[in-house]
Design a protein around this motif. Sequence first.
Motif, PDB file in Angstrom:
ATOM      1  N   MET A 192     -20.387  38.664 -10.547  1.00  0.00           N
ATOM      2  CA  MET A 192     -20.208  37.753 -11.657  1.00  0.00           C
ATOM      3  C   MET A 192     -18.723  37.408 -11.785  1.00  0.00           C
ATOM      4  O   MET A 192     -17.870  38.270 -11.755  1.00  0.00           O
ATOM      5  CB  MET A 192     -20.714  38.418 -12.946  1.00  0.00           C
ATOM      6  N   ILE A 193     -18.392  36.149 -11.879  1.00  0.00           N
ATOM      7  CA  ILE A 193     -17.006  35.710 -12.031  1.00  0.00           C
ATOM      8  C   ILE A 193     -16.690  35.603 -13.516  1.00  0.00           C
ATOM      9  O   ILE A 193     -17.394  34.950 -14.268  1.00  0.00           O
ATOM     10  CB  ILE A 193     -16.770  34.365 -11.325  1.00  0.00           C
ATOM     11  N   ARG A 194     -15.641  36.254 -13.930  1.00  0.00           N
ATOM     12  CA  ARG A 194     -15.206  36.267 -15.325  1.00  0.00           C
ATOM     13  C   ARG A 194     -14.124  35.219 -15.547  1.00  0.00           C
ATOM     14  O   ARG A 194     -13.536  34.692 -14.611  1.00  0.00           O
ATOM     15  CB  ARG A 194     -14.636  37.641 -15.692  1.00  0.00           C
ATOM     16  N   GLU A 195     -13.845  34.972 -16.812  1.00  0.00           N
ATOM     17  CA  GLU A 195     -12.745  34.077 -17.197  1.00  0.00           C
ATOM     18  C   GLU A 195     -11.426  34.689 -16.720  1.00  0.00           C
ATOM     19  O   GLU A 195     -11.169  35.861 -16.967  1.00  0.00           O
ATOM     20  CB  GLU A 195     -12.745  33.923 -18.723  1.00  0.00           C
ATOM     21  N   PRO A 196     -10.585  33.940 -16.036  1.00  0.00           N
ATOM     22  CA  PRO A 196      -9.313  34.507 -15.563  1.00  0.00           C
ATOM     23  C   PRO A 196      -8.358  34.780 -16.721  1.00  0.00           C
ATOM     24  O   PRO A 196      -8.428  34.139 -17.768  1.00  0.00           O
ATOM     25  CB  PRO A 196      -8.756  33.424 -14.640  1.00  0.00           C
ATOM     26  N   ALA A 197      -7.492  35.748 -16.518  1.00  0.00           N
ATOM     27  CA  ALA A 197      -6.447  36.065 -17.487  1.00  0.00           C
ATOM     28  C   ALA A 197      -5.123  35.634 -16.885  1.00  0.00           C
ATOM     29  O   ALA A 197      -4.833  35.915 -15.724  1.00  0.00           O
ATOM     30  CB  ALA A 197      -6.429  37.563 -17.778  1.00  0.00           C
ATOM     31  N   GLU A 198      -4.322  34.911 -17.643  1.00  0.00           N
ATOM     32  CA  GLU A 198      -3.020  34.462 -17.148  1.00  0.00           C
ATOM     33  C   GLU A 198      -1.998  35.577 -17.305  1.00  0.00           C
ATOM     34  O   GLU A 198      -1.909  36.217 -18.355  1.00  0.00           O
ATOM     35  CB  GLU A 198      -2.556  33.235 -17.929  1.00  0.00           C
ATOM     36  N   VAL A 199      -1.254  35.836 -16.244  1.00  0.00           N
ATOM     37  CA  VAL A 199      -0.177  36.831 -16.271  1.00  0.00           C
ATOM     38  C   VAL A 199       1.082  36.180 -15.722  1.00  0.00           C
ATOM     39  O   VAL A 199       1.024  35.127 -15.078  1.00  0.00           O
ATOM     40  CB  VAL A 199      -0.537  38.095 -15.439  1.00  0.00           C
ATOM     41  N   THR A 200       2.223  36.808 -15.989  1.00  0.00           N
ATOM     42  CA  THR A 200       3.512  36.271 -15.541  1.00  0.00           C
ATOM     43  C   THR A 200       4.237  37.318 -14.709  1.00  0.00           C
ATOM     44  O   THR A 200       4.226  38.501 -15.048  1.00  0.00           O
ATOM     45  CB  THR A 200       4.387  35.905 -16.764  1.00  0.00           C
ATOM     46  N   VAL A 201       4.859  36.883 -13.625  1.00  0.00           N
ATOM     47  CA  VAL A 201       5.679  37.773 -12.814  1.00  0.00           C
ATOM     48  C   VAL A 201       7.042  37.892 -13.508  1.00  0.00           C
ATOM     49  O   VAL A 201       7.726  36.893 -13.719  1.00  0.00           O
ATOM     50  CB  VAL A 201       5.855  37.230 -11.380  1.00  0.00           C
ATOM     51  N   ALA A 202       7.415  39.124 -13.881  1.00  0.00           N
ATOM     52  CA  ALA A 202       8.686  39.372 -14.550  1.00  0.00           C
ATOM     53  C   ALA A 202       9.842  39.283 -13.546  1.00  0.00           C
ATOM     54  O   ALA A 202       9.622  39.254 -12.329  1.00  0.00           O
ATOM     55  CB  ALA A 202       8.665  40.752 -15.207  1.00  0.00           C
ATOM     56  N   GLY A 234       9.793  41.615 -10.767  1.00  0.00           N
ATOM     57  CA  GLY A 234       8.643  41.518  -9.877  1.00  0.00           C
ATOM     58  C   GLY A 234       7.391  42.198 -10.395  1.00  0.00           C
ATOM     59  O   GLY A 234       6.360  42.184  -9.721  1.00  0.00           O
ATOM     60  N   THR A 235       7.453  42.791 -11.575  1.00  0.00           N
ATOM     61  CA  THR A 235       6.268  43.456 -12.106  1.00  0.00           C
ATOM     62  C   THR A 235       5.330  42.465 -12.780  1.00  0.00           C
ATOM     63  O   THR A 235       5.743  41.404 -13.224  1.00  0.00           O
ATOM     64  CB  THR A 235       6.639  44.550 -13.118  1.00  0.00           C
ATOM     65  N   ILE A 236       4.064  42.853 -12.820  1.00  0.00           N
ATOM     66  CA  ILE A 236       3.026  42.061 -13.473  1.00  0.00           C
ATOM     67  C   ILE A 236       2.206  43.026 -14.324  1.00  0.00           C
ATOM     68  O   ILE A 236       1.802  44.089 -13.842  1.00  0.00           O
ATOM     69  CB  ILE A 236       2.096  41.383 -12.446  1.00  0.00           C
ATOM     70  N   GLU A 237       1.951  42.657 -15.567  1.00  0.00           N
ATOM     71  CA  GLU A 237       1.079  43.460 -16.418  1.00  0.00           C
ATOM     72  C   GLU A 237      -0.331  42.889 -16.332  1.00  0.00           C
ATOM     73  O   GLU A 237      -0.552  41.714 -16.586  1.00  0.00           O
ATOM     74  CB  GLU A 237       1.564  43.427 -17.866  1.00  0.00           C
ATOM     75  N   ILE A 238      -1.281  43.748 -15.948  1.00  0.00           N
ATOM     76  CA  ILE A 238      -2.665  43.322 -15.827  1.00  0.00           C
ATOM     77  C   ILE A 238      -3.376  43.678 -17.125  1.00  0.00           C
ATOM     78  O   ILE A 238      -3.331  44.833 -17.562  1.00  0.00           O
ATOM     79  CB  ILE A 238      -3.341  44.010 -14.623  1.00  0.00           C
ATOM     80  N   PRO A 239      -4.036  42.720 -17.751  1.00  0.00           N
ATOM     81  CA  PRO A 239      -4.716  42.991 -19.018  1.00  0.00           C
ATOM     82  C   PRO A 239      -5.761  44.100 -18.882  1.00  0.00           C
ATOM     83  O   PRO A 239      -6.440  44.217 -17.853  1.00  0.00           O
ATOM     84  CB  PRO A 239      -5.387  41.660 -19.366  1.00  0.00           C
ATOM     85  N   ILE A 242      -3.129  37.754  -4.021  1.00  0.00           N
ATOM     86  CA  ILE A 242      -2.829  39.170  -3.831  1.00  0.00           C
ATOM     87  C   ILE A 242      -4.107  39.938  -4.125  1.00  0.00           C
ATOM     88  O   ILE A 242      -4.782  39.686  -5.120  1.00  0.00           O
ATOM     89  CB  ILE A 242      -1.703  39.643  -4.772  1.00  0.00           C
ATOM     90  N   THR A 243      -4.448  40.882  -3.260  1.00  0.00           N
ATOM     91  CA  THR A 243      -5.608  41.733  -3.462  1.00  0.00           C
ATOM     92  C   THR A 243      -5.128  43.129  -3.798  1.00  0.00           C
ATOM     93  O   THR A 243      -4.229  43.661  -3.131  1.00  0.00           O
ATOM     94  CB  THR A 243      -6.477  41.793  -2.185  1.00  0.00           C
TER      95      THR A 243
END
Length: 62
Positions: free
Chosen positions: A1-11, A14-19, A44-45
């Motif tokens: 099932m494909i969910r609604e994507p969450a937008e994230v920002t690359v700091a 280089g870090t990214i916070e995943i909801p 990125i996987t």
Amino acid sequence: MIREPAEVTVAEDGTIEIPMGVLVEAGLHIGERLLAFSDGDGRITLRRATDAVEDLLRDGTL
């Protein structure tokens, strides 16, 4: 099932916070070690380190 994507920002570092909701849907837990692979074309996987090692052992790569 494909969910609604969450937008994230690359700091800047280089870090990214995943909801948390995305982590929960993926079955990931706080402190779990992941491997990151570039799939090219802006993708990125992330894969559990233990799952990736098990896959390599099963395929005879290690």
